[in-house]
Design a protein around this motif. Structure first.
Motif, PDB file in Angstrom:
ATOM      1  N   THR A   1       0.837  -1.209   0.000  1.00 38.48           N
ATOM      2  CA  THR A   1       0.000   0.000   0.000  1.00 38.48           C
ATOM      3  C   THR A   1       0.869   1.256   0.000  1.00 38.48           C
ATOM      4  O   THR A   1       0.595   2.228  -0.719  1.00 38.48           O
ATOM      5  N   LEU A   2       1.940   1.256   0.797  1.00 43.20           N
ATOM      6  CA  LEU A   2       2.839   2.409   0.838  1.00 43.20           C
ATOM      7  C   LEU A   2       3.558   2.594  -0.493  1.00 43.20           C
ATOM      8  O   LEU A   2       3.769   3.727  -0.946  1.00 43.20           O
TER       9      LEU A   2
ATOM     10  N   PHE B   1       3.621  10.832   5.077  1.00 43.17           N
ATOM     11  CA  PHE B   1       2.893  11.215   6.289  1.00 43.17           C
ATOM     12  C   PHE B   1       3.217  10.287   7.457  1.00 43.17           C
ATOM     13  O   PHE B   1       3.253  10.723   8.611  1.00 43.17           O
ATOM     14  N   LEU B   2       3.438   9.009   7.166  1.00 45.48           N
ATOM     15  CA  LEU B   2       3.874   8.076   8.207  1.00 45.48           C
ATOM     16  C   LEU B   2       5.201   8.539   8.801  1.00 45.48           C
ATOM     17  O   LEU B   2       5.390   8.567  10.031  1.00 45.48           O
ATOM     18  N   THR B   3       6.118   8.944   7.934  1.00 41.53           N
ATOM     19  CA  THR B   3       7.442   9.402   8.378  1.00 41.53           C
ATOM     20  C   THR B   3       7.339  10.667   9.212  1.00 41.53           C
ATOM     21  O   THR B   3       7.988  10.794  10.266  1.00 41.53           O
TER      22      THR B   3
ATOM     23  N   LEU C   1      14.409   4.534   7.829  1.00 43.22           N
ATOM     24  CA  LEU C   1      13.836   3.230   8.160  1.00 43.22           C
ATOM     25  C   LEU C   1      12.678   2.871   7.227  1.00 43.22           C
ATOM     26  O   LEU C   1      12.584   1.741   6.734  1.00 43.22           O
ATOM     27  N   VAL C   2      11.822   3.854   6.967  1.00 42.50           N
ATOM     28  CA  VAL C   2      10.710   3.613   6.034  1.00 42.50           C
ATOM     29  C   VAL C   2      11.252   3.346   4.641  1.00 42.50           C
ATOM     30  O   VAL C   2      10.705   2.535   3.880  1.00 42.50           O
ATOM     31  N   GLY C   3      12.354   4.000   4.305  1.00 41.64           N
ATOM     32  CA  GLY C   3      12.955   3.828   2.980  1.00 41.64           C
ATOM     33  C   GLY C   3      13.485   2.426   2.722  1.00 41.64           C
ATOM     34  O   GLY C   3      13.717   2.050   1.562  1.00 41.64           O
ATOM     35  N   GLN C   4      13.677   1.655   3.780  1.00 41.04           N
ATOM     36  CA  GLN C   4      14.149   0.274   3.604  1.00 41.04           C
ATOM     37  C   GLN C   4      13.104  -0.581   2.880  1.00 41.04           C
ATOM     38  O   GLN C   4      13.414  -1.677   2.409  1.00 41.04           O
ATOM     39  N   MET C   5      11.875  -0.080   2.764  1.00 37.36           N
ATOM     40  CA  MET C   5      10.823  -0.802   2.043  1.00 37.36           C
ATOM     41  C   MET C   5      10.896  -0.563   0.538  1.00 37.36           C
ATOM     42  O   MET C   5      10.022  -1.025  -0.204  1.00 37.36           O
ATOM     43  N   ASN C   6      11.932   0.204   0.093  1.00 36.49           N
ATOM     44  CA  ASN C   6      12.096   0.509  -1.339  1.00 36.49           C
ATOM     45  C   ASN C   6      10.863   1.195  -1.923  1.00 36.49           C
ATOM     46  O   ASN C   6      10.235   0.734  -2.866  1.00 36.49           O
ATOM     47  N   ILE C   7      10.526   2.319  -1.327  1.00 39.58           N
ATOM     48  CA  ILE C   7       9.368   3.105  -1.771  1.00 39.58           C
ATOM     49  C   ILE C   7       9.857   4.229  -2.671  1.00 39.58           C
ATOM     50  O   ILE C   7      10.754   4.997  -2.294  1.00 39.58           O
TER      51      ILE C   7
ATOM     52  N   LEU D   1       9.839  21.957   5.743  1.00 38.75           N
ATOM     53  CA  LEU D   1      11.169  21.383   5.959  1.00 38.75           C
ATOM     54  C   LEU D   1      11.095  19.890   6.244  1.00 38.75           C
ATOM     55  O   LEU D   1      11.845  19.097   5.667  1.00 38.75           O
ATOM     56  N   ASN D   2      10.183  19.491   7.107  1.00 36.45           N
ATOM     57  CA  ASN D   2      10.140  18.084   7.499  1.00 36.45           C
ATOM     58  C   ASN D   2       9.587  17.179   6.411  1.00 36.45           C
ATOM     59  O   ASN D   2       9.970  16.006   6.332  1.00 36.45           O
ATOM     60  N   MET D   3       8.712  17.707   5.568  1.00 34.28           N
ATOM     61  CA  MET D   3       8.266  16.917   4.417  1.00 34.28           C
ATOM     62  C   MET D   3       9.440  16.700   3.457  1.00 34.28           C
ATOM     63  O   MET D   3       9.633  15.606   2.919  1.00 34.28           O
ATOM     64  N   TYR D   4      10.230  17.747   3.277  1.00 29.74           N
ATOM     65  CA  TYR D   4      11.421  17.633   2.434  1.00 29.74           C
ATOM     66  C   TYR D   4      12.398  16.600   3.011  1.00 29.74           C
ATOM     67  O   TYR D   4      12.896  15.722   2.308  1.00 29.74           O
ATOM     68  N   ILE D   5      12.654  16.698   4.320  1.00 32.97           N
ATOM     69  CA  ILE D   5      13.567  15.769   4.978  1.00 32.97           C
ATOM     70  C   ILE D   5      13.019  14.341   4.930  1.00 32.97           C
ATOM     71  O   ILE D   5      13.766  13.373   4.755  1.00 32.97           O
ATOM     72  N   ALA D   6      11.695  14.205   5.064  1.00 30.48           N
ATOM     73  CA  ALA D   6      11.075  12.876   5.006  1.00 30.48           C
ATOM     74  C   ALA D   6      11.312  12.230   3.648  1.00 30.48           C
ATOM     75  O   ALA D   6      11.663  11.043   3.559  1.00 30.48           O
ATOM     76  N   VAL D   7      11.126  13.013   2.584  1.00 36.83           N
ATOM     77  CA  VAL D   7      11.334  12.484   1.232  1.00 36.83           C
ATOM     78  C   VAL D   7      12.795  12.098   1.026  1.00 36.83           C
ATOM     79  O   VAL D   7      13.110  11.046   0.454  1.00 36.83           O
ATOM     80  N   ILE D   8      13.710  12.944   1.518  1.00 34.14           N
ATOM     81  CA  ILE D   8      15.140  12.633   1.412  1.00 34.14           C
ATOM     82  C   ILE D   8      15.456  11.325   2.144  1.00 34.14           C
ATOM     83  O   ILE D   8      16.169  10.451   1.625  1.00 34.14           O
ATOM     84  N   GLY D   9      14.941  11.187   3.365  1.00 35.09           N
ATOM     85  CA  GLY D   9      15.200   9.984   4.136  1.00 35.09           C
ATOM     86  C   GLY D   9      14.679   8.733   3.455  1.00 35.09           C
ATOM     87  O   GLY D   9      15.383   7.714   3.371  1.00 35.09           O
TER      88      GLY D   9
END
Length: 566
Positions: A6-7, A16-18, A47-53, A457-465
């Protein structure tokens, strides 16, 4: 797994989860110390990025441009105001500190053999300058290198940022809160000097009825005119003059006639107050609660006190003819208007009669609407209270900034420009400054600014992460130890030198020196540590201007660092 799929299918949910988990983690404290929101969002994103999203699209860029524009909008007035008068010394100090950070980062980058992405991420984390991450990524993407090399450098930025940010915060807190006062004669001496300065700046009202504390509200109270000097009718002018002779600026706001309950709201100096009338008096609370026996006794007056009053922030313009608070109150258009607060460079001041007014000061006035309009027109510019954001102003402001950032010049083989991010920041600075000069357009309420700044800022950082998650572990193992050591050096050396320079060369007051260092290093945690240790808000006097300057300059220096290490 259904959740992971789903993600992957709807990447926005991963963002948004991040953000949600990142903000939650950022609140967790261990022995009074927290990671902070930005670092926490980045860690959760990895950590969320480990799901290859695959988080594609312009989301990252849009959120970062909005953040930078709003940062510029917020600090623009202080930034340009500081370029003249007393603020110039603090501006120069902030420039010196930013140059120290850049020079130390450049030296460490060459020493440890860091590539542009590693160097920029390390500088951003060690100096707790989160916006540098985005500006550096934009610049790295324009370097004349292969696509794989650029990708590796871009991926290294958040890794190095995350590894150096925590000590960047803790190291600054330790240096400013403990080492700094020890360097300047010891904590006891600095505390004593700070409290002495505090007394000079904001003298206590004590027994002086002409002094008042700006933090306390204006009061409206009801009295029956049955005192020992109210056995016959008197005009409003006579009553207010009697109070003024006692050094108490109190005005009559409403009268209810005894006997027939007739109410008079349109008060003039010639309006008559008869014995036993109920009168609403307004003024600073500490003035009204003094001895009023000659006028009458106080009553609850729940009904008569139901008066619609407004407050409005007014920016003092250079055309204001009044130079002190006393001169202001002598003007007829200040009738029924009182000062609730006075701020200079975001620092609360104590507006006693002798307090000088300066262009750019913000007065919070309270009173009837028509009186406020007259006073605001004479003093400067009123900032209309509104909950609506001027999105025409925001949208076109970001666009103009992006177009400005697209302009480039060639230096050798490298194309140099501000980039969309730098352009958005400059646009925000200029438009925020213009907005303060003429606050009739471009409104962005404080609540909206908070959302834009934090979410942007945090949405940007979330996408980077999330995007760097798959390569984070490999990058970490490659540069881990040396980046951590490099970050320690870039955290400690510039800040230590800054405290010496501020104290010995610029000769600031010790508390102001520490505040200047906190602002130039963009460390709010450091300012909090200093204020807690000194038991005073005086260090904030050095924080605002230096923060505004460094918030702008460090982003530009992040771009410069990338170009110099390319």
């Amino acid at each position: 797994m259904w959740f992971v799929e789903t993600l992957r299918h709807t990447p926005a949910l991963a963002v948004f989860l991040t953000i949600g988990l990142g903000f939650l983690l950022g609140k967790v404290k261990f022995k009074g110390i927290a990671l902070g929101t930005v670092t926490s969002v980045l860690i959760v994103g990895v950590l969320v990025g480990q799901m290859n999203i695959d988080v594609g699209g312009p989301l990252k860029t849009v959120s970062f441009l909005l953040f930078l524009f709003c940062i510029g909008y917020s600090v623009g007035p202080q930034f340009f105001r500081s370029l003249r008068g007393d603020g110039l010394k603090q501006v120069l100090f902030a420039v010196v500190v930013c140059v120290l950070i850049l020079a130390t980062s450049l030296g460490v980058a060459y020493w440890f053999g860091l590539n542009p992405g590693q160097a920029a991420g390390m500088m951003a984390g060690a100096s707790t300058a989160s916006p540098v991450v985005g500006a550096a990524e934009d610049t790295v993407s324009t370097l004349p290198a292969s696509a794989s090399a650029i990708k590796d450098m871009v991926n290294a930025i958040p890794v190095c940022y995350a590894m150096t940010y925590v000590f960047g915060t803790l190291g600054a807190v330790w240096l400013l809160g403990y080492v700094g006062p020890a360097m300047m004669g010891g904590i006891d001496k600095v505390k004593a000097m700070t409290h002495e300065l505090e007394k000079k700046m904001s003298p206590s009202a004590g027994n002086d009825p002409a002094s008042f504390n700006a933090a306390r509200p204006v009061a409206f109270r009801a009295f029956v005119a049955d005192g020992k000097e109210m056995n016959e009718a008197k005009s409003v002018a006579e009553i207010e003059k009697k109070f003024l002779n006692e050094n108490r600026r109190i005005t009559v706001e409403r009268i209810e006639r005894s006997g027939n309950s007739e109410r008079i709201d349109n008060i003039t100096p010639d309006t008559v107050i008869n014995p036993s009338d109920i009168v609403v008096l307004a003024g600073r609370r500490e003035m009204i609660v003094a001895d009023n026996d000659w006028f009458g006794h106080e009553v609850p007056g729940v009904d008569i006190l139901n008066i619609k009053m407004q407050d409005v922030n007014v920016t003092v313009s250079k055309h204001c003819r009044q130079k002190t608070i006393r001169e202001l109150f002598d003007q007829p258009w200040m009738d029924s208007v009182d000062i609730k607060t006075l701020k200079r460079n975001e620092v609360p001041m104590n507006p006693i009669e002798q307090t000088e007014l300066r262009p750019g000061d913000i007065l919070e006035l309270v009173g009837p609407k028509k009186n406020l309009n007259l006073a605001a027109k004479e003093i400067g510019y009123a900032d209309p209270a509104t909950l609506a954001t001027d999105f025409v102003f925001v949208g076109l402001g970001v666009l103009l900034g992006g177009l400005l950032g697209a302009l480039a010049i060639k230096i050798g083989n490298v194309s140099v420009s501000l980039g969309a991010s730098g352009g958005a920041l400059v646009s925000g600075l200029i438009l925020g400054w213009l907005r303060e000069k003429h606050p009739t357009y471009g409104a962005i309420p404080k609540a909206s600014l908070w959302v834009f700044n934090n979410l942007g800022l945090n949405m940007y950082i979330a996408v980077i992460g999330i995007a760097s998650g798959p390569s984070f572990v490999s990058s970490f193992s490659e540069v881990g130890p040396k980046i951590f050591v490099a970050g320690i050096i870039v955290t400690l050396v510039p800040l230590f030198l800054a405290m010496l320079i501020g104290h010995k060369l610029f000769k600031f007051h010790p508390a102001v020196t520490l505040g200047c260092c906190a602002g130039a290093r963009k460390t709010t945690a450091g300012l909090g540590a200093v204020q807690e240790r000194l038991g005073s808000t005086v260090p904030a006097l050095g924080y605002t201007i230096t923060y505004a300057v460094s918030n702008t300059l460090l982003i530009i220096f992040g771009i410069v660092l990338v170009l110099l290490t390319a």
